[in-house]
Scaffold this motif. Structure first.
Motif, PDB file in Angstrom:
ATOM      1  N   ILE A   1       0.835  -1.201   0.000  1.00  0.00           N
ATOM      2  CA  ILE A   1       0.000   0.000   0.000  1.00  0.00           C
ATOM      3  C   ILE A   1       0.872   1.255   0.000  1.00  0.00           C
ATOM      4  O   ILE A   1       0.563   2.237  -0.674  1.00  0.00           O
ATOM      5  N   ARG A   2       1.986   1.217   0.700  1.00  0.00           N
ATOM      6  CA  ARG A   2       2.905   2.365   0.687  1.00  0.00           C
ATOM      7  C   ARG A   2       3.461   2.603  -0.718  1.00  0.00           C
ATOM      8  O   ARG A   2       3.645   3.750  -1.137  1.00  0.00           O
ATOM      9  N   GLU A   3       3.733   1.533  -1.445  1.00  0.00           N
ATOM     10  CA  GLU A   3       4.184   1.672  -2.832  1.00  0.00           C
ATOM     11  C   GLU A   3       3.106   2.314  -3.701  1.00  0.00           C
ATOM     12  O   GLU A   3       3.395   3.147  -4.557  1.00  0.00           O
ATOM     13  N   ILE A   4       1.865   1.920  -3.470  1.00  0.00           N
ATOM     14  CA  ILE A   4       0.743   2.513  -4.196  1.00  0.00           C
ATOM     15  C   ILE A   4       0.665   4.008  -3.898  1.00  0.00           C
ATOM     16  O   ILE A   4       0.478   4.829  -4.802  1.00  0.00           O
ATOM     17  N   GLU A   5       0.779   4.357  -2.629  1.00  0.00           N
ATOM     18  CA  GLU A   5       0.700   5.760  -2.232  1.00  0.00           C
ATOM     19  C   GLU A   5       1.732   6.601  -2.969  1.00  0.00           C
ATOM     20  O   GLU A   5       1.440   7.710  -3.416  1.00  0.00           O
ATOM     21  N   LYS A   6       2.943   6.096  -3.095  1.00  0.00           N
ATOM     22  CA  LYS A   6       3.980   6.827  -3.824  1.00  0.00           C
ATOM     23  C   LYS A   6       3.566   7.040  -5.275  1.00  0.00           C
ATOM     24  O   LYS A   6       3.729   8.129  -5.822  1.00  0.00           O
ATOM     25  N   ALA A   7       3.031   6.001  -5.907  1.00  0.00           N
ATOM     26  CA  ALA A   7       2.654   6.080  -7.319  1.00  0.00           C
ATOM     27  C   ALA A   7       1.486   7.026  -7.551  1.00  0.00           C
ATOM     28  O   ALA A   7       1.406   7.675  -8.602  1.00  0.00           O
ATOM     29  N   THR A   8       0.570   7.124  -6.593  1.00  0.00           N
ATOM     30  CA  THR A   8      -0.619   7.953  -6.812  1.00  0.00           C
ATOM     31  C   THR A   8      -0.295   9.436  -6.927  1.00  0.00           C
ATOM     32  O   THR A   8      -1.052  10.171  -7.566  1.00  0.00           O
ATOM     33  N   TYR A   9       0.786   9.866  -6.341  1.00  0.00           N
ATOM     34  CA  TYR A   9       1.107  11.287  -6.385  1.00  0.00           C
ATOM     35  C   TYR A   9       1.977  11.669  -7.578  1.00  0.00           C
ATOM     36  O   TYR A   9       2.327  12.836  -7.733  1.00  0.00           O
ATOM     37  N   LEU A  10       2.295  10.708  -8.423  1.00  0.00           N
ATOM     38  CA  LEU A  10       2.989  11.010  -9.668  1.00  0.00           C
ATOM     39  C   LEU A  10       1.945  11.283 -10.745  1.00  0.00           C
ATOM     40  O   LEU A  10       0.910  10.620 -10.793  1.00  0.00           O
ATOM     41  N   PRO A  11       2.187  12.239 -11.636  1.00  0.00           N
ATOM     42  CA  PRO A  11       1.217  12.464 -12.708  1.00  0.00           C
ATOM     43  C   PRO A  11       1.228  11.276 -13.677  1.00  0.00           C
ATOM     44  O   PRO A  11       2.225  10.550 -13.760  1.00  0.00           O
ATOM     45  N   PRO A  12       0.148  11.073 -14.411  1.00  0.00           N
ATOM     46  CA  PRO A  12       0.162   9.985 -15.396  1.00  0.00           C
ATOM     47  C   PRO A  12       1.330  10.162 -16.361  1.00  0.00           C
ATOM     48  O   PRO A  12       1.639  11.272 -16.778  1.00  0.00           O
ATOM     49  N   PHE A  13       1.981   9.064 -16.691  1.00  0.00           N
ATOM     50  CA  PHE A  13       3.181   9.100 -17.524  1.00  0.00           C
ATOM     51  C   PHE A  13       2.840   9.030 -19.008  1.00  0.00           C
ATOM     52  O   PHE A  13       3.362   9.780 -19.809  1.00  0.00           O
ATOM     53  N   GLU A  14       1.955   8.097 -19.385  1.00  0.00           N
ATOM     54  CA  GLU A  14       1.670   7.928 -20.807  1.00  0.00           C
ATOM     55  C   GLU A  14       0.183   7.945 -21.139  1.00  0.00           C
ATOM     56  O   GLU A  14      -0.191   7.809 -22.289  1.00  0.00           O
ATOM     57  N   GLY A  15      -0.661   8.143 -20.168  1.00  0.00           N
ATOM     58  CA  GLY A  15      -2.095   8.139 -20.417  1.00  0.00           C
ATOM     59  C   GLY A  15      -2.780   9.330 -19.788  1.00  0.00           C
ATOM     60  O   GLY A  15      -2.145  10.238 -19.259  1.00  0.00           O
ATOM     61  N   LYS A  16      -4.106   9.295 -19.821  1.00  0.00           N
ATOM     62  CA  LYS A  16      -4.910  10.366 -19.242  1.00  0.00           C
ATOM     63  C   LYS A  16      -5.068  10.189 -17.736  1.00  0.00           C
ATOM     64  O   LYS A  16      -5.270  11.151 -17.012  1.00  0.00           O
ATOM     65  N   CYS A  17      -5.011   8.939 -17.294  1.00  0.00           N
ATOM     66  CA  CYS A  17      -5.402   8.622 -15.936  1.00  0.00           C
ATOM     67  C   CYS A  17      -4.566   7.459 -15.404  1.00  0.00           C
ATOM     68  O   CYS A  17      -4.291   6.513 -16.132  1.00  0.00           O
ATOM     69  N   ARG A  18      -4.173   7.546 -14.148  1.00  0.00           N
ATOM     70  CA  ARG A  18      -3.481   6.443 -13.487  1.00  0.00           C
ATOM     71  C   ARG A  18      -4.549   5.575 -12.833  1.00  0.00           C
ATOM     72  O   ARG A  18      -5.438   6.082 -12.154  1.00  0.00           O
ATOM     73  N   VAL A  19      -4.500   4.256 -13.049  1.00  0.00           N
ATOM     74  CA  VAL A  19      -5.484   3.338 -12.486  1.00  0.00           C
ATOM     75  C   VAL A  19      -4.754   2.315 -11.627  1.00  0.00           C
ATOM     76  O   VAL A  19      -3.819   1.655 -12.086  1.00  0.00           O
ATOM     77  N   ILE A  20      -5.192   2.201 -10.376  1.00  0.00           N
ATOM     78  CA  ILE A  20      -4.622   1.240  -9.434  1.00  0.00           C
ATOM     79  C   ILE A  20      -5.683   0.163  -9.207  1.00  0.00           C
ATOM     80  O   ILE A  20      -6.762   0.457  -8.693  1.00  0.00           O
ATOM     81  N   ILE A  21      -5.389  -1.067  -9.605  1.00  0.00           N
ATOM     82  CA  ILE A  21      -6.301  -2.195  -9.421  1.00  0.00           C
ATOM     83  C   ILE A  21      -5.761  -3.042  -8.273  1.00  0.00           C
ATOM     84  O   ILE A  21      -4.626  -3.517  -8.333  1.00  0.00           O
ATOM     85  N   ILE A  22      -6.570  -3.198  -7.238  1.00  0.00           N
ATOM     86  CA  ILE A  22      -6.165  -4.028  -6.101  1.00  0.00           C
ATOM     87  C   ILE A  22      -6.983  -5.307  -6.162  1.00  0.00           C
ATOM     88  O   ILE A  22      -8.171  -5.309  -5.845  1.00  0.00           O
ATOM     89  N   GLU A  23      -6.334  -6.387  -6.622  1.00  0.00           N
ATOM     90  CA  GLU A  23      -6.986  -7.697  -6.687  1.00  0.00           C
ATOM     91  C   GLU A  23      -7.035  -8.304  -5.291  1.00  0.00           C
ATOM     92  O   GLU A  23      -6.134  -8.089  -4.487  1.00  0.00           O
ATOM     93  N   ASP A  24      -8.070  -9.063  -5.044  1.00  0.00           N
ATOM     94  CA  ASP A  24      -8.233  -9.703  -3.737  1.00  0.00           C
ATOM     95  C   ASP A  24      -8.151  -8.667  -2.619  1.00  0.00           C
ATOM     96  O   ASP A  24      -7.514  -8.890  -1.584  1.00  0.00           O
ATOM     97  N   ALA A  25      -8.821  -7.540  -2.824  1.00  0.00           N
ATOM     98  CA  ALA A  25      -8.792  -6.461  -1.832  1.00  0.00           C
ATOM     99  C   ALA A  25      -9.350  -6.912  -0.496  1.00  0.00           C
ATOM    100  O   ALA A  25      -9.021  -6.333   0.545  1.00  0.00           O
ATOM    101  N   ASP A  26     -10.158  -7.962  -0.498  1.00  0.00           N
ATOM    102  CA  ASP A  26     -10.689  -8.485   0.754  1.00  0.00           C
ATOM    103  C   ASP A  26      -9.602  -9.167   1.583  1.00  0.00           C
ATOM    104  O   ASP A  26      -9.837  -9.550   2.728  1.00  0.00           O
ATOM    105  N   LEU A  27      -8.389  -9.274   1.042  1.00  0.00           N
ATOM    106  CA  LEU A  27      -7.262  -9.849   1.774  1.00  0.00           C
ATOM    107  C   LEU A  27      -6.280  -8.779   2.263  1.00  0.00           C
ATOM    108  O   LEU A  27      -5.148  -9.085   2.623  1.00  0.00           O
ATOM    109  N   LEU A  28      -6.725  -7.517   2.275  1.00  0.00           N
ATOM    110  CA  LEU A  28      -5.896  -6.456   2.834  1.00  0.00           C
ATOM    111  C   LEU A  28      -5.733  -6.685   4.333  1.00  0.00           C
ATOM    112  O   LEU A  28      -6.712  -6.972   5.028  1.00  0.00           O
ATOM    113  N   SER A  29      -4.511  -6.568   4.825  1.00  0.00           N
ATOM    114  CA  SER A  29      -4.320  -6.647   6.274  1.00  0.00           C
ATOM    115  C   SER A  29      -5.001  -5.430   6.907  1.00  0.00           C
ATOM    116  O   SER A  29      -5.297  -4.442   6.221  1.00  0.00           O
TER     117      SER A  29
END
Length: 176
Positions: free
Chosen positions: A97-125
């Motif tokens: 999640i900390r890695e995700i947080e770092k990525a979210t504050y970067l502007p999109p690099f090659e697209g219009k929008c940055r999308v973060i997909i969290i698979e199996d989100a029900d397994l978040l600690s």
């Protein structure tokens, strides 16, 4: 070009948000395993970054790169193998999640929008869920989160409350 079968209602809901320009900053795709949640998440990521008038086209550069898993602005997070044991972990940890947080504050690099997909989100600690909550409360405008889960009850209620819920019911026999 949505590759999802038997989930017309969910796809129509997502398309409606795209047409109105009112898509949410976070979604919870919830339903049983193997009903198209991950496929819909990738399709939605394509639609958000598609260059054509009727997204997702599946043919423009962003759509092709997302489908091949090579788009710089699409990040998929899930269970990882432990560095120490090499075994698959049983939950998504705070470090991810900390890695995700770092990525979210970067502007999109090659697209219009940055999308973060969290698979199996029900397994978040517990710790990871609380860490994610902070990011979901005030996300940057160019970021969309998609949490994919089979067991909504396993997620923190505060995380669920920050997401637009999209239900993926079991497939009908005809769709299968």
């Amino acid at each position: 070009m949505w590759q999802v079968q038997g989930q017309d209602r969910a796809v129509a809901f997502l398309e409606g948000g795209l047409k109105n320009g009112g898509h949410a900053h976070a979604y919870l795709f919830v339903g049983p395993s193997q009903v198209g949640k991950r496929t819909a998440a990738l399709g939605f990521a394509q639609a958000l970054n598609c260059l054509e008038a009727a997204p997702p086209c599946g043919e423009c550069r962003p759509c092709v790169r997302i489908a091949s898993g090579k788009h710089a602005d699409i990040q998929i997070v899930g269970l990882q193998a432990s560095e120490r044991t090499g075994r698959l972990r049983t939950e998504i940890g705070i470090d991810q999640i900390r890695e995700i947080e770092k990525a979210t504050y970067l502007p999109p690099f090659e697209g219009k929008c940055r999308v973060i997909i969290i698979e199996d989100a029900d397994l978040l600690s517990q710790e990871a869920g609380n860490g994610l909550l902070k990011t979901l409360e005030e996300p940057p405008p160019s970021v969309v989160f998609i949490l994919v889960a089979s067991d909504e009850e396993a997620l923190l209620p505060t995380v669920v409350s920050r997401c637009q819920r999209v239900e993926f019911p079991p497939l009908s026999a005809a769709a299968v």
